[in-house]
Design a protein around this motif. Sequence first.
Motif, PDB file in Angstrom:
ATOM      1  N   ALA A 144      25.858  70.373  12.045  1.00 18.22           N
ATOM      2  CA  ALA A 144      25.480  70.262  10.633  1.00 18.22           C
ATOM      3  C   ALA A 144      25.309  68.813  10.206  1.00 18.22           C
ATOM      4  O   ALA A 144      24.521  68.505   9.307  1.00 18.22           O
ATOM      5  N   LYS A 145      26.047  67.905  10.839  1.00 22.26           N
ATOM      6  CA  LYS A 145      25.916  66.477  10.529  1.00 22.26           C
ATOM      7  C   LYS A 145      24.669  65.875  11.174  1.00 22.26           C
ATOM      8  O   LYS A 145      23.993  65.030  10.583  1.00 22.26           O
ATOM      9  N   THR A 146      24.373  66.320  12.389  1.00 18.60           N
ATOM     10  CA  THR A 146      23.327  65.688  13.183  1.00 18.60           C
ATOM     11  C   THR A 146      21.923  66.104  12.772  1.00 18.60           C
ATOM     12  O   THR A 146      21.038  65.252  12.583  1.00 18.60           O
ATOM     13  N   VAL A 147      21.693  67.416  12.666  1.00 13.85           N
ATOM     14  CA  VAL A 147      20.320  67.918  12.527  1.00 13.85           C
ATOM     15  C   VAL A 147      19.616  67.460  11.257  1.00 13.85           C
ATOM     16  O   VAL A 147      18.466  66.989  11.326  1.00 13.85           O
ATOM     17  N   PRO A 148      20.245  67.572  10.065  1.00  7.32           N
ATOM     18  CA  PRO A 148      19.511  67.154   8.865  1.00  7.32           C
ATOM     19  C   PRO A 148      19.111  65.685   8.876  1.00  7.32           C
ATOM     20  O   PRO A 148      18.110  65.295   8.274  1.00  7.32           O
TER      21      PRO A 148
ATOM     22  N   LYS B  70      33.547  57.083  10.663  1.00  3.68           N
ATOM     23  CA  LYS B  70      32.193  56.522  10.697  1.00  3.68           C
ATOM     24  C   LYS B  70      31.303  57.183   9.657  1.00  3.68           C
ATOM     25  O   LYS B  70      30.523  56.509   8.972  1.00  3.68           O
ATOM     26  N   SER B  71      31.416  58.507   9.539  1.00  2.00           N
ATOM     27  CA  SER B  71      30.595  59.222   8.570  1.00  2.00           C
ATOM     28  C   SER B  71      30.939  58.818   7.142  1.00  2.00           C
ATOM     29  O   SER B  71      30.050  58.610   6.304  1.00  2.00           O
ATOM     30  N   LEU B  72      32.234  58.674   6.856  1.00  4.57           N
ATOM     31  CA  LEU B  72      32.655  58.253   5.515  1.00  4.57           C
ATOM     32  C   LEU B  72      32.194  56.822   5.222  1.00  4.57           C
ATOM     33  O   LEU B  72      31.760  56.518   4.099  1.00  4.57           O
ATOM     34  N   MET B  73      32.275  55.948   6.216  1.00  5.90           N
ATOM     35  CA  MET B  73      31.836  54.566   6.020  1.00  5.90           C
ATOM     36  C   MET B  73      30.350  54.510   5.708  1.00  5.90           C
ATOM     37  O   MET B  73      29.910  53.744   4.840  1.00  5.90           O
ATOM     38  N   GLN B  74      29.569  55.338   6.401  1.00  2.00           N
ATOM     39  CA  GLN B  74      28.129  55.384   6.135  1.00  2.00           C
ATOM     40  C   GLN B  74      27.855  55.887   4.722  1.00  2.00           C
ATOM     41  O   GLN B  74      26.944  55.420   4.051  1.00  2.00           O
ATOM     42  N   ALA B  75      28.657  56.847   4.272  1.00  2.00           N
ATOM     43  CA  ALA B  75      28.475  57.365   2.912  1.00  2.00           C
ATOM     44  C   ALA B  75      28.846  56.309   1.878  1.00  2.00           C
ATOM     45  O   ALA B  75      28.153  56.134   0.870  1.00  2.00           O
ATOM     46  N   TRP B  76      29.920  55.580   2.118  1.00  2.00           N
ATOM     47  CA  TRP B  76      30.385  54.590   1.152  1.00  2.00           C
ATOM     48  C   TRP B  76      29.484  53.364   1.103  1.00  2.00           C
ATOM     49  O   TRP B  76      29.410  52.690   0.073  1.00  2.00           O
TER      50      TRP B  76
ATOM     51  N   TRP C  25      26.499  62.885   0.214  1.00  2.00           N
ATOM     52  CA  TRP C  25      27.371  64.054   0.093  1.00  2.00           C
ATOM     53  C   TRP C  25      27.631  64.669   1.457  1.00  2.00           C
ATOM     54  O   TRP C  25      28.775  64.989   1.800  1.00  2.00           O
ATOM     55  N   LEU C  26      26.571  64.810   2.261  1.00  2.00           N
ATOM     56  CA  LEU C  26      26.712  65.411   3.580  1.00  2.00           C
ATOM     57  C   LEU C  26      27.632  64.580   4.468  1.00  2.00           C
ATOM     58  O   LEU C  26      28.519  65.104   5.144  1.00  2.00           O
ATOM     59  N   LYS C  27      27.435  63.262   4.461  1.00  2.00           N
ATOM     60  CA  LYS C  27      28.272  62.394   5.286  1.00  2.00           C
ATOM     61  C   LYS C  27      29.726  62.403   4.807  1.00  2.00           C
ATOM     62  O   LYS C  27      30.660  62.351   5.623  1.00  2.00           O
ATOM     63  N   SER C  28      29.923  62.463   3.507  1.00  2.00           N
ATOM     64  CA  SER C  28      31.285  62.494   2.970  1.00  2.00           C
ATOM     65  C   SER C  28      32.009  63.773   3.380  1.00  2.00           C
ATOM     66  O   SER C  28      33.164  63.743   3.821  1.00  2.00           O
ATOM     67  N   VAL C  29      31.316  64.909   3.250  1.00  2.00           N
ATOM     68  CA  VAL C  29      31.935  66.191   3.588  1.00  2.00           C
ATOM     69  C   VAL C  29      32.224  66.273   5.079  1.00  2.00           C
ATOM     70  O   VAL C  29      33.334  66.639   5.487  1.00  2.00           O
ATOM     71  N   THR C  30      31.234  65.938   5.904  1.00  2.00           N
ATOM     72  CA  THR C  30      31.451  66.031   7.346  1.00  2.00           C
ATOM     73  C   THR C  30      32.513  65.034   7.810  1.00  2.00           C
ATOM     74  O   THR C  30      33.305  65.338   8.711  1.00  2.00           O
TER      75      THR C  30
ATOM     76  N   ILE D 141      37.930  64.456  10.067  1.00  2.00           N
ATOM     77  CA  ILE D 141      39.283  63.899   9.986  1.00  2.00           C
ATOM     78  C   ILE D 141      40.309  65.028   9.908  1.00  2.00           C
ATOM     79  O   ILE D 141      41.382  64.969  10.525  1.00  2.00           O
ATOM     80  N   GLY D 142      39.964  66.089   9.175  1.00  2.00           N
ATOM     81  CA  GLY D 142      40.845  67.249   9.105  1.00  2.00           C
ATOM     82  C   GLY D 142      41.038  67.911  10.462  1.00  2.00           C
ATOM     83  O   GLY D 142      42.159  68.259  10.844  1.00  2.00           O
TER      84      GLY D 142
END
Length: 211
Positions: free
Chosen positions: A28-32, A89-95, A188-193, A198-199
């Motif tokens: 879900a993170k990669t394809v979009p 990494k995903s959160l950093m990209q979102a921020w 939003w996508l990067k933040s959620v993923t 992390i969870g």
Amino acid sequence: MDIIQIFSFMLVAALLVISPGPNGVLIAKTVPVSGKAAGFANIGGFIAAFFVHGSLSVFGLSVLLVQSAQAFTLFKLLGAAYLCWIGIKSLMQAWQNKPVQNNAEGTSKPTSLTSAFAEGFLTNALNPKVSMFYLAAFPQFIPVDDSVAAAFMLVVLHAIINLAWFSVMVMLLARIKQVSRNSAFSRWLKSVTGAVFIGFGAKLAFLKPAG
């Protein structure tokens, strides 16, 4: 190994595949953002890791992992750290909130096929739950007098089920690729993923060996 045992394994494997987990989140993170090819590269990484775990289980090496508390703890912490790193990494990209720059795929900085394959491989190779699945499944579905080829047939079936399920997911997610050009959706996508990975990493860090 008769047909009933084969179908029983396929049912168990299918339930494992379709249950929510890091593989689905990675797709879900990669394809979009990076397109179908990167999604299929993720799947290739999944399958390669299955054959690694399957080989270790067939030759008895995974037993050492599960029976040795120190080895299990080290292995699961490596896996947890990797999942958390993907999430961070995903959160950093979102921020960072960088503007989206369109390219041939319609996204900014897509993941390369090599990186996508590596992410899929490491997400599964460093997950002791996959080893535990094979250690639990093989004794139940393969008679002791069966050959190594029979064991690897189950790995192939597991790989086929993964390929079928996640290929459908890749094709469906590819349809929203245009939506990912929107910077708000991308953040939003990067933040959620990121939070989900992390969870999963935290959950894996507290995993206890079976039995």
